[in-house]
Design an enzyme around this catalytic site. Structure first.
Site, mmCIF file in Angstrom:
data_model
loop_
_atom_site.group_PDB
_atom_site.id
_atom_site.type_symbol
_atom_site.label_atom_id
_atom_site.label_comp_id
_atom_site.label_asym_id
_atom_site.label_seq_id
_atom_site.Cartn_x
_atom_site.Cartn_y
_atom_site.Cartn_z
ATOM 1 C CG ASP A 49 -1.803 1.189 1.325
ATOM 2 O OD1 ASP A 49 -1.595 2.155 0.561
ATOM 3 O OD2 ASP A 49 -2.719 1.176 2.163
ATOM 4 N NE ARG A 135 -13.206 11.744 -13.392
ATOM 5 C CZ ARG A 135 -14.453 11.346 -13.143
ATOM 6 N NH1 ARG A 135 -15.226 12.008 -12.284
ATOM 7 N NH2 ARG A 135 -14.946 10.287 -13.743
ATOM 8 C CE1 TYR A 138 -7.250 10.899 -11.078
ATOM 9 C CE2 TYR A 138 -8.016 12.173 -12.951
ATOM 10 C CZ TYR A 138 -7.301 11.116 -12.435
ATOM 11 O OH TYR A 138 -6.628 10.266 -13.284
ATOM 12 C CB THR A 173 -8.828 0.789 -16.323
ATOM 13 O OG1 THR A 173 -9.503 1.874 -15.675
ATOM 14 C CG2 THR A 173 -7.722 1.329 -17.202
ATOM 15 N N PRO A 174 -10.700 -1.442 -15.325
ATOM 16 C CG PRO A 174 -9.953 -3.455 -14.414
ATOM 17 C CD PRO A 174 -9.512 -2.307 -15.283
ATOM 18 C CB SER A 175 -10.756 2.036 -11.559
ATOM 19 O OG SER A 175 -10.087 2.892 -12.421
ATOM 20 N NE ARG A 179 -13.354 6.933 -12.758
ATOM 21 C CZ ARG A 179 -12.215 6.248 -12.806
ATOM 22 N NH1 ARG A 179 -11.808 5.578 -11.756
ATOM 23 N NH2 ARG A 179 -11.471 6.234 -13.895
ATOM 24 N NE ARG A 196 -14.324 11.813 -21.372
ATOM 25 C CZ ARG A 196 -14.033 11.788 -20.084
ATOM 26 N NH1 ARG A 196 -14.711 12.565 -19.251
ATOM 27 N NH2 ARG A 196 -13.084 11.026 -19.615
HETATM 28 P P1 NAD Z 1 -7.165 1.760 -11.021
HETATM 29 O O1 NAD Z 1 -7.439 3.162 -10.643
HETATM 30 O O2 NAD Z 1 -8.300 0.845 -10.957
HETATM 31 O O3 NAD Z 1 -6.016 1.192 -10.094
HETATM 32 C C1 NAD Z 1 -5.277 0.076 -10.473
HETATM 33 C C2 NAD Z 1 -4.703 -0.578 -9.247
HETATM 34 O O4 NAD Z 1 -4.338 0.349 -8.199
HETATM 35 C C3 NAD Z 1 -5.654 -1.578 -8.600
HETATM 36 O O5 NAD Z 1 -5.114 -2.865 -8.805
HETATM 37 C C4 NAD Z 1 -5.654 -1.176 -7.126
HETATM 38 O O6 NAD Z 1 -5.664 -2.294 -6.251
HETATM 39 C C5 NAD Z 1 -4.356 -0.386 -7.004
HETATM 40 N N1 NAD Z 1 -4.313 0.503 -5.837
HETATM 41 C C6 NAD Z 1 -5.308 1.273 -5.348
HETATM 42 N N2 NAD Z 1 -4.899 1.892 -4.227
HETATM 43 C C7 NAD Z 1 -3.611 1.523 -4.013
HETATM 44 C C8 NAD Z 1 -2.650 1.811 -3.000
HETATM 45 N N3 NAD Z 1 -2.956 2.608 -1.965
HETATM 46 N N4 NAD Z 1 -1.414 1.263 -3.088
HETATM 47 C C9 NAD Z 1 -1.119 0.437 -4.116
HETATM 48 N N5 NAD Z 1 -1.985 0.100 -5.094
HETATM 49 C C10 NAD Z 1 -3.227 0.636 -5.037
HETATM 50 O O7 NAD Z 1 -6.528 1.658 -12.505
HETATM 51 P P2 NAD Z 1 -6.339 2.622 -13.737
HETATM 52 O O8 NAD Z 1 -7.651 3.183 -14.184
HETATM 53 O O9 NAD Z 1 -5.501 1.837 -14.657
HETATM 54 O O10 NAD Z 1 -5.490 3.877 -13.195
HETATM 55 C C11 NAD Z 1 -4.102 3.814 -12.987
HETATM 56 C C12 NAD Z 1 -3.558 5.227 -12.961
HETATM 57 O O11 NAD Z 1 -3.826 5.875 -14.199
HETATM 58 C C13 NAD Z 1 -4.151 6.128 -11.870
HETATM 59 O O12 NAD Z 1 -3.141 6.964 -11.345
HETATM 60 C C14 NAD Z 1 -5.169 6.952 -12.637
HETATM 61 O O13 NAD Z 1 -5.426 8.202 -12.018
HETATM 62 C C15 NAD Z 1 -4.447 7.122 -13.963
HETATM 63 N N6 NAD Z 1 -5.326 7.476 -15.088
HETATM 64 C C16 NAD Z 1 -6.335 6.623 -15.449
HETATM 65 C C17 NAD Z 1 -7.175 6.994 -16.506
HETATM 66 C C18 NAD Z 1 -8.328 6.112 -16.949
HETATM 67 O O14 NAD Z 1 -9.140 6.571 -17.767
HETATM 68 N N7 NAD Z 1 -8.440 4.890 -16.472
HETATM 69 C C19 NAD Z 1 -6.974 8.206 -17.178
HETATM 70 C C20 NAD Z 1 -5.916 9.026 -16.777
HETATM 71 C C21 NAD Z 1 -5.100 8.654 -15.720
#
Ligand code: NAD
Length: 236
Positions: A49, A135, A138, A173-175, A179, A196
């Site tokens: 973490d 956002r 964020y 992505t899954p997240s 959302r 968009r």
């Molecule tokens: P996500 O946000 O779902 O996170 C992926 C992983 O992060 C998960 O496996 C989760 O267990 C882990 N995680 C969460 N909290 C944690 C912690 N405290 N310590 C360690 N691991 C932790 O996945 P995503 O959408 O691929 O996003 C990854 C990054 O990319 C983030 O920084 C996000 O802000 C950025 N991002 C994503 C997008 C998008 O559209 N998905 C766009 C721009 C930027």
């Protein structure tokens, strides 16, 4: 690297492993790491973490000095400034900014000792680059990531450190799926997200992983202090 369990982090860990790197992949999700570890022999997975200073210090002490540090973990708060509590601000900045800073503090001196390396920070187009609805905090945190990235790049350029950020747009992505589902109508939320995108296409995690591989490699040896936008033209 952090957040290797899912989404962009997982795709990037695999892409770097396939390029021949030994990848120390971390996440809070032990189950996701178990399945990731099966996917390539170059993956070394540990639960971490990144918001827990003690865990990060112990991990940094045990890990070998890296050539590349990829800070991927981040949390997306959904809402305007009027919908963000103190706890939302704290959680967002603790993970998106402070944890990233701590990983750099702990690994950078060892990278310098080693003759240098590449630090890659996950930012977003939703930051100082583009105003995006719902956002607010964020984007404030990802703007801070861009400032942190440029400052580290400037301070350590003479010691062989490069530091860059990646600014994705909308990545499926899954997240992101969670959302979109959270509003109660996944299909409508998906259609709005797609609408968009000038390309009428969402990015995949693998689209971003290619940029991670580039910034990790010597192909990018003269690139530092930049935010690399990979957003299908969203910010145009
Ligand atoms: P996500 O946000 O779902 O996170 C992926 C992983 O992060 C998960 O496996 C989760 O267990 C882990 N995680 C969460 N909290 C944690 C912690 N405290 N310590 C360690 N691991 C932790 O996945 P995503 O959408 O691929 O996003 C990854 C990054 O990319 C983030 O920084 C996000 O802000 C950025 N991002 C994503 C997008 C998008 O559209 N998905 C766009 C721009 C930027």
């Amino acid at each position: 690297m952090s957040a290797a369990g899912a989404g962009i982090g997982r795709a990037s860990a695999l892409a770097m492993a396939r390029e021949g790197a030994t990848v120390h992949a971390t996440d809070i999700d032990a189950g996701a790491l178990d399945t990731l570890a099966q996917m390539h022999e170059n993956l070394r997975c540990s639960v971490l973490d990144v918001t827990d200073a003690g865990q990060v210090a112990a991990f940094a002490e045990a890990a070998p000095a890296p050539d590349v540090l990829f800070n991927c973990a981040g949390f997306v708060h959904d809402g305007t400034i009027l919908e963000a509590s103190d706890a939302d601000w704290e959680r967002t900045f603790a993970l998106n900014v402070r944890a990233m800073g701590r990983m750099i503090e702990l690994f950078l001196p060892r990278m310098v000792e080693n003759g240098g390396g590449s630090i890659i920070n996950m930012a977003s187009v939703a930051s100082s680059l583009k105003g995006v609805t719902r956002r607010c905090i964020y984007s404030a945190s990802k703007g801070a990531v861009l400032g942190l990235t440029k400052s580290v790049a400037a301070d350590f350029i003479r010691e062989g450190i490069r530091c860059n950020a990646i600014c994705p747009g909308t990545v499926l992505t899954p997240s992101l799926k969670a959302r979109m589902a959270a509003g109660g109508d996944y299909d409508a939320a998906y259609a709005a997200m797609l609408d968009r995108q000038p390309t009428r296409e969402m990015a995949s995690p693998e689209d971003i992983a290619g940029m991670v591989v580039y910034l990790a490699s010597d192909e990018s040896r003269v690139a530092t202090g930049q935010g690399f936008v990979v957003d299908g033209g969203w910010s145009l």
